[in-house]
Design a protein around this motif. Structure first.
Motif, PDB file in Angstrom:
ATOM      1  N   PHE A 299     -11.493   2.207   9.683  1.00 28.17           N
ATOM      2  CA  PHE A 299     -11.637   1.659   8.332  1.00 28.17           C
ATOM      3  C   PHE A 299     -10.922   2.577   7.350  1.00 28.17           C
ATOM      4  N   ILE A 300      -9.904   2.046   6.675  1.00 26.44           N
ATOM      5  CA  ILE A 300      -9.181   2.820   5.663  1.00 26.44           C
ATOM      6  C   ILE A 300      -9.440   2.157   4.319  1.00 26.44           C
ATOM      7  N   GLN A 301     -10.337   2.750   3.536  1.00 23.97           N
ATOM      8  CA  GLN A 301     -10.746   2.144   2.276  1.00 23.97           C
ATOM      9  C   GLN A 301      -9.590   2.121   1.285  1.00 23.97           C
ATOM     10  N   ALA A 302      -9.625   1.139   0.387  1.00 24.56           N
ATOM     11  CA  ALA A 302      -8.567   0.986  -0.614  1.00 24.56           C
ATOM     12  C   ALA A 302      -8.407   2.251  -1.450  1.00 24.56           C
ATOM     13  N   GLU A 303      -9.523   2.987  -1.677  1.00 22.29           N
ATOM     14  CA  GLU A 303      -9.468   4.175  -2.540  1.00 22.29           C
ATOM     15  C   GLU A 303      -8.630   5.300  -1.938  1.00 22.29           C
TER      16      GLU A 303
ATOM     17  N   LEU B 248      -5.916   8.702  11.589  1.00 22.63           N
ATOM     18  CA  LEU B 248      -6.969   7.710  11.818  1.00 22.63           C
ATOM     19  C   LEU B 248      -6.561   6.703  12.882  1.00 22.63           C
ATOM     20  N   LEU B 249      -5.312   6.257  12.822  1.00 24.87           N
ATOM     21  CA  LEU B 249      -4.844   5.278  13.809  1.00 24.87           C
ATOM     22  C   LEU B 249      -4.798   5.893  15.208  1.00 24.87           C
TER      23      LEU B 249
ATOM     24  N   ALA C  56       0.850  -1.193   0.000  1.00 21.17           N
ATOM     25  CA  ALA C  56       0.000   0.000   0.000  1.00 21.17           C
ATOM     26  C   ALA C  56       0.882   1.238   0.000  1.00 21.17           C
ATOM     27  N   SER C  57       0.486   2.239  -0.776  1.00 25.71           N
ATOM     28  CA  SER C  57       1.248   3.482  -0.853  1.00 25.71           C
ATOM     29  C   SER C  57       0.339   4.676  -0.624  1.00 25.71           C
ATOM     30  N   LEU C  58       0.875   5.649   0.089  1.00 24.50           N
ATOM     31  CA  LEU C  58       0.158   6.898   0.385  1.00 24.50           C
ATOM     32  C   LEU C  58       1.081   8.078   0.117  1.00 24.50           C
ATOM     33  N   ASP C  59       0.541   9.110  -0.525  1.00 23.11           N
ATOM     34  CA  ASP C  59       1.333  10.327  -0.716  1.00 23.11           C
ATOM     35  C   ASP C  59       1.536  11.069   0.594  1.00 23.11           C
ATOM     36  N   ASN C  60       0.600  10.899   1.524  1.00 22.53           N
ATOM     37  CA  ASN C  60       0.656  11.625   2.790  1.00 22.53           C
ATOM     38  C   ASN C  60       0.369  10.666   3.935  1.00 22.53           C
ATOM     39  N   ALA C  61       1.410  10.273   4.661  1.00 20.04           N
ATOM     40  CA  ALA C  61       1.266   9.302   5.752  1.00 20.04           C
ATOM     41  C   ALA C  61       0.395   9.839   6.876  1.00 20.04           C
ATOM     42  N   ARG C  62       0.226  11.164   6.933  1.00 19.59           N
ATOM     43  CA  ARG C  62      -0.579  11.756   8.009  1.00 19.59           C
ATOM     44  C   ARG C  62      -2.045  11.320   7.920  1.00 19.59           C
ATOM     45  N   HIS C  63      -2.518  11.006   6.706  1.00 20.67           N
ATOM     46  CA  HIS C  63      -3.898  10.518   6.552  1.00 20.67           C
ATOM     47  C   HIS C  63      -4.099   9.221   7.325  1.00 20.67           C
TER      48      HIS C  63
END
Length: 281
Positions: free
Chosen positions: A63-67, A29-30, A18-25
């Protein structure tokens, strides 16, 4: 994003990437479910669910959706592991909890499967940090069996209404009493603290009330110590769905919109306080 272009290392293929441009997102949530050190992660093609429990009385799910992810792939029907949530959050904020405006920490997360660590590749300003977090055998989790067909009462409130309530009510009280009813007082929050009893009522036509579906009058009490962790999610949210079933189990589902306008959900389940007798209500 440079991290998403990195080829997987040689050896066994990853069952989760999984990749995210912004880890803060992800970290925000966590943090909303971080009231115990350890969490159980479930990944499917739909996304990732992170579950935290305490004393078999309260359960939180992020819940962190795939989108939400720029890249998301699960090679098995489901991938499950237990992880130290405190360590994971420390790693996600390794470049600092609040980034300089205009900069963000990119994240690539990889997991090879049972017995392997969770790998985090974090990049900010051209600097890449690699973290390996040991994973553990997942615990058996509570099943609150909170399906929509068993819901007796449900309301949806703008979160500011509940934030104001928690600010006004007497938190020296051991319990929060919730009354939901098709008739007055409709939705009432009560505390019984050092300063005496306090009640806060919301009429069904309140500007803060987005939906009101109450089938019968229910009054239940919940330990405030169990509900306090959910205020982290409340602070981030824009709406909250409050549901109860016939046994008085409580579901608080928070809708959270991140900086990019994407929607995620955090849900808390809480058992009613069984020490309260009907005569006290």
């Amino acid at each position: 994003m440079p991290l998403s272009a990195q080829p997987p290392a040689s050896g066994e293929p990853y069952v989760l990437t999984a990749s995210l441009d912004n880890a803060r997102h992800l970290s925000s949530l966590l943090r909303a479910v971080h009231f115990q050190d350890h969490a159980t992660c479930f990944a499917t093609a739909n996304g990732i669910r992170v579950t935290v429990e305490d004393a078999k009385c309260i359960q939180a799910n992020a819940f962190i959706q795939a989108e939400i992810f720029q890249e998301f792939a699960v090679q098995e029907e489901s991938v499950t592991f237990r992880i130290n949530l405190s360590v994971l959050l420390d790693c996600l904020t390794i470049f600092g909890a609040s980034s300089v405006p205009g900069t963000s920490t990119a994240l690539r997360m990889c997991y090879r499967g049972y017995g392997y660590p969770l790998m985090l590749f974090l990049e900010e300003g051209g600097v890449v940090t690699v973290c390996k977090i040991n994973t553990q055998e997942p615990d058996e989790l509570l099943d609150f069996d909170f399906c929509s067909t068993k819901v007796v009462n449900k309301i949806i409130l703008q979160s500011e209404g509940l934030r104001e309530a928690f600010a006004e009510l007497d938190m020296t009280s051991e319990v929060l009493q919730i009354t939901m009813s098709p008739d007055k007082p409709y939705f009432r929050l009560s505390t019984f603290g050092n300063a005496g009893s306090a009640h806060l009522d919301y009429p069904r036509d309140s500007d803060l009330m987005e939906a009101f579906h109450c089938n019968q009058t229910q009054t239940n009490r919940y330990k405030i110590s169990l509900l306090k962790p959910s205020t982290k999610a409340l602070a981030l949210s824009c709406k909250v769905s409050i549901r109860t079933d016939a046994q008085g189990f409580l579901s608080l589902q928070y809708m959270i919109r991140n900086e990019d306008g994407q929607i995620c959900f955090v849900e808390y389940y809480c058992c009613p306080d069984e020490d309260i007798t009907e005569a006290e209500l």
